[in-house]
Design a protein around this motif. Structure first.
Motif, mmCIF file in Angstrom:
data_model
loop_
_atom_site.group_PDB
_atom_site.id
_atom_site.type_symbol
_atom_site.label_atom_id
_atom_site.label_comp_id
_atom_site.label_asym_id
_atom_site.label_seq_id
_atom_site.Cartn_x
_atom_site.Cartn_y
_atom_site.Cartn_z
ATOM 1 N N LEU A 1 -21.393 42.028 -76.089
ATOM 2 C CA LEU A 1 -20.136 42.990 -76.842
ATOM 3 C C LEU A 1 -20.980 44.454 -76.389
ATOM 4 O O LEU A 1 -21.836 44.842 -77.958
ATOM 5 N N ASN B 1 -15.317 45.771 -67.725
ATOM 6 C CA ASN B 1 -14.427 45.791 -68.743
ATOM 7 C C ASN B 1 -14.098 46.949 -69.109
ATOM 8 O O ASN B 1 -13.080 47.667 -68.337
ATOM 9 N N ARG B 2 -14.376 47.853 -70.003
ATOM 10 C CA ARG B 2 -13.108 48.929 -70.703
ATOM 11 C C ARG B 2 -14.518 50.414 -69.924
ATOM 12 O O ARG B 2 -13.620 51.092 -70.553
ATOM 13 N N ILE C 1 -18.910 43.919 -71.286
ATOM 14 C CA ILE C 1 -18.822 42.629 -71.787
ATOM 15 C C ILE C 1 -19.786 41.873 -71.167
ATOM 16 O O ILE C 1 -19.517 41.653 -69.560
ATOM 17 N N GLN D 1 -16.601 35.865 -77.016
ATOM 18 C CA GLN D 1 -16.443 36.917 -77.034
ATOM 19 C C GLN D 1 -15.670 37.588 -78.547
ATOM 20 O O GLN D 1 -15.869 38.776 -79.139
ATOM 21 N N LYS D 2 -15.432 36.619 -79.385
ATOM 22 C CA LYS D 2 -13.972 37.080 -81.253
ATOM 23 C C LYS D 2 -15.308 36.943 -81.363
ATOM 24 O O LYS D 2 -14.900 38.393 -82.531
ATOM 25 N N THR E 1 -17.218 40.264 -81.220
ATOM 26 C CA THR E 1 -16.476 41.446 -81.842
ATOM 27 C C THR E 1 -16.919 41.458 -82.963
ATOM 28 O O THR E 1 -16.628 42.830 -83.277
ATOM 29 N N GLN F 1 -17.597 44.731 -85.272
ATOM 30 C CA GLN F 1 -17.255 45.037 -86.463
ATOM 31 C C GLN F 1 -17.675 45.582 -87.574
ATOM 32 O O GLN F 1 -17.407 46.109 -88.142
ATOM 33 N N LEU G 1 -4.225 41.446 -64.501
ATOM 34 C CA LEU G 1 -3.373 41.335 -65.499
ATOM 35 C C LEU G 1 -2.704 39.657 -65.654
ATOM 36 O O LEU G 1 -3.313 40.104 -66.575
ATOM 37 N N MET H 1 -5.979 37.737 -66.291
ATOM 38 C CA MET H 1 -6.247 37.934 -67.525
ATOM 39 C C MET H 1 -5.600 36.726 -68.998
ATOM 40 O O MET H 1 -6.314 36.518 -69.867
ATOM 41 N N LEU I 1 -5.939 48.994 -82.272
ATOM 42 C CA LEU I 1 -6.581 47.821 -81.430
ATOM 43 C C LEU I 1 -8.492 47.146 -81.417
ATOM 44 O O LEU I 1 -9.097 46.240 -82.018
ATOM 45 N N THR I 2 -9.117 48.260 -81.013
ATOM 46 C CA THR I 2 -10.515 47.939 -80.919
ATOM 47 C C THR I 2 -11.458 47.513 -82.591
ATOM 48 O O THR I 2 -11.916 46.326 -82.102
ATOM 49 N N GLU J 1 -8.796 44.180 -83.566
ATOM 50 C CA GLU J 1 -8.382 43.314 -82.428
ATOM 51 C C GLU J 1 -9.758 42.215 -81.448
ATOM 52 O O GLU J 1 -10.987 43.266 -82.225
ATOM 53 N N THR J 2 -9.375 41.372 -80.513
ATOM 54 C CA THR J 2 -10.651 41.118 -79.932
ATOM 55 C C THR J 2 -11.315 41.645 -79.395
ATOM 56 O O THR J 2 -10.606 42.218 -78.844
ATOM 57 N N ALA J 3 -12.039 42.149 -78.799
ATOM 58 C CA ALA J 3 -12.898 43.165 -77.906
ATOM 59 C C ALA J 3 -11.584 42.818 -76.284
ATOM 60 O O ALA J 3 -10.992 43.873 -75.331
ATOM 61 N N PHE J 4 -11.453 41.664 -75.803
ATOM 62 C CA PHE J 4 -10.863 40.586 -74.669
ATOM 63 C C PHE J 4 -8.746 40.970 -74.686
ATOM 64 O O PHE J 4 -8.349 41.753 -73.653
ATOM 65 N N ASP J 5 -9.202 40.969 -76.175
ATOM 66 C CA ASP J 5 -7.432 41.036 -75.948
ATOM 67 C C ASP J 5 -6.811 42.591 -76.353
ATOM 68 O O ASP J 5 -5.928 42.738 -75.533
ATOM 69 N N THR J 6 -8.340 43.350 -76.559
ATOM 70 C CA THR J 6 -7.738 44.845 -76.558
ATOM 71 C C THR J 6 -7.782 45.190 -74.862
ATOM 72 O O THR J 6 -6.775 45.766 -74.197
ATOM 73 N N SER J 7 -8.453 45.264 -74.004
ATOM 74 C CA SER J 7 -8.272 44.405 -72.624
ATOM 75 C C SER J 7 -7.269 44.633 -72.105
ATOM 76 O O SER J 7 -6.665 45.425 -71.215
ATOM 77 N N ILE J 8 -7.136 42.786 -72.408
ATOM 78 C CA ILE J 8 -5.479 42.730 -71.881
ATOM 79 C C ILE J 8 -4.482 44.225 -71.690
ATOM 80 O O ILE J 8 -3.528 43.945 -71.515
#
Lengths: 255, 255, 255, 255
Positions: free
Chosen positions: A6, A52-53, A58, A98-99, A102, A106, A165, A168, B147-148, B151-158
């Motif tokens: 990440l 990603n964002r 990622i 990815q969890k 992340t 963090q 979406l 995902m 979120l960021t 949460e996990t990066a991918f859940d934030t993306s969703i």
């Protein structure tokens, strides 16, 4: 094991409005260039990055170690007005990896902390023996004739993002991730997801969104090669060499 | 009147798999570079480009004429392995303008036609008197802490893409468009949509997705300046200088 | 042994004027982007590229094999309107290595042959045991106060290019190469050239051009690391930690 | 009147070695990207930038005003780790114009002053009535067969830079400038220099260096168009449509 990196721009939000808001075309250029450059840097090692964002990217980074990441981190500092932090994790599924990645970031501090700068936290690396990347390349059947050439550009986009979406959502449920890669194309790291599971997930999305999806799947030690195999699978389905919505090719004997 | 340019890569799908599938990291780099370059070219004239689907990009191009577009089209041909076609339309709403722009391109041939190359079809141009761009810059309240950073990066993306899709849907209904511009940010050309209508649309999306949205809105003769004003509005809301989820600044006396 | 890769754009001259002359700003952009991209691709493997003549670039590529070169060659084809050919040679001196690399390309066909495309001819590769790169980073003493801040920009440039040409001449005589890397900086692959020889060459150039040169020299298995060491040497001379115009650092025990 | 913009990276030398020396491939990438981006930004307005020394770039900027320059300056700040200062001057010859532009920057502070940041000093602008750019595109006759395909790459480079230096010297004497633009190509802003003077200057360089030069010359209100005309002139000489080493095309009635 799939290895996920990440990549997060340090303190980006505050920077974009300091001293005043920075011009949006400049920020869009910055983000797209950063994405393109990271794609080259990771790509040179057989990895793949997804935008990603844009401020949180990622990568599937199997085959890359601490020094490879460090060189990229320093290179960005030397060429951009911003710096990046990175977290790396490995797991049996993309979602789990990815969890962990992340969490690694963090642990280094918040995304808008002025104190966090160039964190590089690695939980674990996939080694050559256990490295395995499964990637699905998914696209919409015949979007050109059913949407692009007859609907308005924006309506086509709504449909493409609706499918994104739904993908995902469905893939996250079974341990996958999914990213938009342009056009009507999606790429999904899907370690641990069987062909049957993926076929089923596509059908759920088909039903929800009204399109018809297909997927080539590739399995290899690194993401670049897995994507190549997925592309070949997708082409074979398009050419009707198989009568299925999914087709998997793999490089690994032991798979 | 808002002026929209639809930019479409000619025959891109077939090219990406000829003679065999091209490496995905290369295609991602190509697409991000093309986007960055178009952003610079249009940006130099006060316009803005949104990446949209990467092979179909949408620009708010008020202030740019035929020659400006032609120079860009030729420049891409000289630096990329692909060419682009463009369609231009103007209307009272962004949605209508992109509809006309799409038609202009479709008139030139299909997106996967090997015969279509470098179409540049302009239905009409906004002139200096009637040129008006309204743009909203929308973001999610406090995404970093909610979120960021947790949460996990991918859940934030969703979540971010869920909000995007809801915004696209809601704004299209009332004549707008909406694009993801990275992070938790969206930019929406919204000519003809009132502050009340926009506030209402944000509330619908808030309710549907569980986040809280706010929007700065800018009105000017060109997209770049409108976006600057929208940014200032968003900053003022963040700083709690106003007690509303929308704030509009405009440059035009007659507005 | 130093390993040199000569990179040549295929049939570039004819392409620049087909069907008519292409706009010069486009060609300049193409060339600078190609250079930047190749720098990233080679740099990711610890190598360095010099722009040389932009259509003929020279890399010090120790540590890179056939597959590394092939991946770069394919990536350029996928993102540019042109293709590149490459020749690789190794020798005890940089001059000899580039001579062999040139021969490898010339064997593949002429620079303006429409038939030659994507030649990749390797005469030999440096292996890990015998890999050695010596690079000198040369600059002009105090150019800011003696030239940049008091002379016109173009007169300063004339002096900088006069020094470049003198360095190219002097170093070629003793088996080296020299490239302009911006500002008042030159980088010279100098395998097999002793500190005394280099000090002497700088003095000849000083006398001929009226400036005073100094050089940090680095020796390592790869070009990137050698350049890092050369930079440190140059900084130490600037800081007057040594009383000499040349200073060498090396990474290799056996050197 | 020709309008010249001198672009200088602020305090670049010190930045490249702070805190320690930055990796050379990163600096080369930064410089080539900056050059490419400035070429796009100025090119979008019909101007041309020459890389010159990479940290000091020279643009022929007729047609661009204060705001055009300011937008570029801000855009660089938003996308790069460095900032740029600019000085603008106009005169009857290119040499005089760059002299004034240099003075404008020097008035703002030294190139390595930590205090100077984003100076934008304009002495005067060419207005539409008196705007005139004369540019010569010069190349070496048949370099592919006489050098590139038979000599070593580095020996060809020595010859190309020898010709460059001789051209810089000869043209500066009569009020011109000259820049290397890749391959065996040079571009020379030559306002006020007659065809006879240029033909004579080329002959002097031919004699000094042993090559044979030719030049297309273009005259127009802006640099981009002048370069286009120069290219056509060069093509006509190559095609032996004229029996002269120089050929001039101009766009301006009054010339």
């Amino acid at each position: 094991m799939i290895q996920v990196t990440l990549i997060q721009i340090d303190n980006y939000g505050p920077w974009t409005v300091t001293p005043g808001p920075r011009a949006e075309p400049d920020l869009q250029t910055l983000q797209s260039r950063l994405y393109g450059d990271l794609e080259r840097e990771f790509g040179a090692h057989g990895a793949i990055v997804f935008f990603n964002r844009f401020d949180n990217l990622i990568a599937i980074s199997n085959g890359m170690d601490y020094d490879d990441h460090l060189l990229i981190q320093q290179s960005i500092r030397n060429r951009y007005p911003i710096t990046i932090s990175m977290g790396v994790g490995t797991a049996d599924t993309a979602y789990e990896a990815q969890k962990i990645a992340t969490k690694m970031i963090q642990n280094g501090g918040g995304a808008q902390s002025a104190n966090r700068c160039e964190v590089l936290n690695i939980d674990s690396l996939a080694d050559d023996d256990n490295s395995l990347v499964q990637i699905a390349h998914i696209d919409i059947n015949d979007i050109t004739n059913t949407l692009t050439d007859i609907e308005t550009a924006f309506d086509t986009s709504i449909k493409v993002y609706e499918v994104l979406l739904a993908l995902m959502d469905e893939l996250a449920k079974i341990g996958g991730m999914c990213f938009f890669i342009g056009g009507d194309n999606y790429m999904a790291p899907t370690n641990g997801i069987s062909k049957d599971q993926l076929r089923e997930a596509l059908k759920v999305v088909d039903k929800k969104t009204g399109v018809t999806l297909k997927a080539g799947i590739g399995v290899a030690k690194q993401a670049g090669r897995a994507a190549d195999l997925a592309d070949i699978g997708l082409e074979d389905i398009r050419a009707e060499l198989v009568d299925d919505s999914v087709l998997l090719f793999n490089d690994l004997d032991e798979y």
